[in-house]
Motif scaffolding. Structure first.
Motif, PDB file in Angstrom:
ATOM      1  N   GLY A  43      47.569   0.248  -0.373  1.00  0.00           N
ATOM      2  CA  GLY A  43      47.548   0.684  -1.792  1.00  0.00           C
ATOM      3  C   GLY A  43      46.755   0.171  -2.173  1.00  0.00           C
ATOM      4  N   ALA A  44      45.655  -1.052  -2.088  1.00  0.00           N
ATOM      5  CA  ALA A  44      44.754  -2.158  -2.821  1.00  0.00           C
ATOM      6  C   ALA A  44      43.342  -1.310  -2.769  1.00  0.00           C
ATOM      7  N   GLY A  45      42.773  -0.221  -1.713  1.00  0.00           N
ATOM      8  CA  GLY A  45      41.995   0.169  -2.045  1.00  0.00           C
ATOM      9  C   GLY A  45      40.440  -0.387  -0.019  1.00  0.00           C
ATOM     10  N   LYS A  46      41.465  -0.712   0.346  1.00  0.00           N
ATOM     11  CA  LYS A  46      41.313  -1.544   1.392  1.00  0.00           C
ATOM     12  C   LYS A  46      39.663  -0.467   2.020  1.00  0.00           C
ATOM     13  N   THR A  47      40.784   0.416   3.093  1.00  0.00           N
ATOM     14  CA  THR A  47      40.517   1.253   3.821  1.00  0.00           C
ATOM     15  C   THR A  47      39.340   2.086   3.193  1.00  0.00           C
ATOM     16  N   THR A  48      39.029   2.284   1.562  1.00  0.00           N
ATOM     17  CA  THR A  48      38.425   3.432   0.763  1.00  0.00           C
ATOM     18  C   THR A  48      37.056   2.256   1.220  1.00  0.00           C
ATOM     19  N   LEU A  49      37.042   0.978   0.678  1.00  0.00           N
ATOM     20  CA  LEU A  49      35.830   0.529   0.461  1.00  0.00           C
ATOM     21  C   LEU A  49      35.581   0.021   1.727  1.00  0.00           C
ATOM     22  N   LEU A  50      36.185   0.548   3.613  1.00  0.00           N
ATOM     23  CA  LEU A  50      35.135   0.074   4.524  1.00  0.00           C
ATOM     24  C   LEU A  50      34.838   1.864   4.893  1.00  0.00           C
TER      25      LEU A  50
END
Lengths: 238, 248
Positions: free
Chosen positions: A39-46
């Motif tokens: 939920g840190a936003g890693k996939t969103t960033l990719l």
């Protein structure tokens, strides 16, 4: 030189702020690992990197060009992405490997398909097998091979080894290092395995609650003075 | 049929009413509403049709068909609220079905251009186009929910929205056409179609009734194919923005 640069990038869906003021760059030809709690936003960033999402504010440049100047299909061929779930389309392994070419109305020869399979350490005999019958590890490798077919200069990997055993995991790591060495491909790799993040990554980004907490050489996971990261490394915030 | 005889058919409403009460199905209110609505609606339509047929005016006929299209569109759009501008897309599909079927039937003088033929056939085509549109929208939603990762995969590999959603779209169109095709395979063997039965009960020659029924089932095939294709191919684009991203 940077392959992808983020300048004050934020992303929100309705009222939920998923990324806040991300500023940083991914160096060309290097492997950057992306770590942080779920939920840190890693996939969103990719997804922002290959245009599956667009930032709510801020600017992203890919190969020194603003991301929104790319035609979306060209951008996604330039910045390839292997998804965490390694989804397969119905059909054979060959059908799946052909997919990137088919989308560009081109064909992939059997010989080339076999070569891509060999690159991910899978036997050529697998080409005629139904994709739905693949094991988790085989699926993940076919997914990587399929992403490689576009010969993207930038490759995004979303937890591609999370479903693999230690041996298979090690083979994929070697493969990615080989791709990085052989083609000079820029790699951005989300992983929950901190040992992997340090041994594979030249650089590491640590993300928490949609923010970039620290970026630098992968050794930062051991040398950081940031208490949040220290707690995360100790396994207290995963 | 006398009104006394018609009243006696309420026995068929009374039986499920009693069963619902005895088995605590809780459907008594719905059965009452369904009976009341169907009675009022059909009687009203009967009187309206009598008026339109006697008036012999094209304006009343066009008004009646237009009303059918509006009601069918408003009903079908409830299942497609998740798609932007779906009302107009359903309306376009239904109007296209109506124009194609009536165009062939009237253009080739297959049926006379009188309200007695145009209105009932329009009712069947519009009603069926509405049902097919609803079937398509339900199936399309289910396909997208179940195979969202496939759409994302194709986009991530550099596919266009049309390429990314092609399989889901085609599967939904196919699924919405299958009931029409399958029901036609057993027609006459398992059940006699309502229109044909009505004509035979009304005293028509069975062969003549069969000919009209064939006309209708052939037209229904076009109806199913055209309505699902138009709703599908005009609506999938609204799922994506100009950056070829799925709306969230």
């Amino acid at each position: 030189m940077s392959a992808i640069t983020f300048q004050n990038v934020s992303y929100a869906v309705e009222d939920r702020q998923l990324l806040t003021n991300i500023t940083g760059s991914f160096e060309q030809g290097r492997i950057t690992t992306l770590v942080g709690p779920s939920g840190a936003g890693k996939t969103t960033l990719l997804k922002l990197c290959n245009g599956l999402l667009s930032p709510t504010s801020g600017t992203i440049t890919v190969q020194q060009k603003p991301i929104d100047t790319f035609v979306p299909t060209t951008l996604r061929q330039t910045v390839g992405m292997a998804l965490q779930a390694a989804p397969m389309i119905s059909g054979t392994v060959y059908d799946n490997l052909c997919l990137p070419k088919k989308l560009q109305r081109q064909t992939l020869s059997i010989e080339d398909a076999q070569k891509w399979l060999e690159d991910v350490h899978l036997p050529a005999s697998l080409l005629t097998q139904q994709a739905r019958d693949l094991s988790g590890g085989q699926r993940q490798r076919v997914s990587i091979a399929r992403t490689l077919v576009n010969r993207s200069p930038i490759l995004l990997l979303d937890e591609i080894t999370s479903a693999l055993d230690r041996t298979a995991c090690r083979e994929i790591e070697t493969l990615i290092q080989k791709i990085n060495d052989k083609y000079g491909t820029t790699i951005i790799w989300i992983t929950h395995n901190l040992e992997q993040a340090m041994t594979i990554g030249h650089h590491t980004w640590v993300m928490m609650d949609g923010q970039l907490i620290e970026a630098g050489p992968s050794s930062l996971l051991e040398t950081t003075t940031n208490e949040q990261i220290q707690a995360f490394v100790r396994g207290e915030a995963r | 049929m006398t009104y006394t005889a018609l009243s006696l058919t309420l026995i068929f409403v009374f039986i499920p009413f009693i069963l619902s009460k005895a088995l605590h199905l809780g459907l008594e209110k719905d059965i009452f509403i369904a009976t009341a609505r169907s009675t009022v609606q059909l009687l009203a339509v009967g009187y309206i049709l009598s008026f339109v047929f006697e008036a012999e005016s094209a304006i009343f006929m066009v008004l009646m068909v237009s009303l059918m299209i509006v009601v069918a569109t408003l009903n079908a759009r409830k299942k497609g609220r998740w798609l932007r501008g779906i009302t107009w897309k359903i309306a376009l599909a239904i109007i296209a079905v109506e124009l194609i079927t009536q165009g062939v039937l009237l253009g080739f003088h297959i049926v006379p251009a009188t309200p007695q033929y145009i209105i009932p056939i329009s009712g069947m085509m519009i009603g069926n186009a509405m049902v097919i549109s609803i079937l398509f929208l339900n199936r399309f939603r289910a396909e997208l929910d179940a195979r969202a990762d496939e759409v994302e995969l194709l986009l991530s590999l550099g596919g266009t929205p049309k390429q990314a959603i092609h399989r889901q779209l085609i599967d939904a169109i196919k699924a919405s056409m299958i009931p029409t095709i399958e029901s036609q395979k057993t027609i006459g063997l398992v059940q006699l179609p309502g229109m044909m039965s009505g004509q035979i009960i009304g005293g028509a020659d069975p062969i003549q009734a069969v000919q009209f029924q064939l006309l209708i089932i052939f037209a229904l095939l076009t109806c199913a194919a055209v309505s699902s294709t138009i709703v599908g191919f005009t609506s999938y684009r609204t799922l994506f923005n100009e950056r070829m991203q799925l709306h969230h």
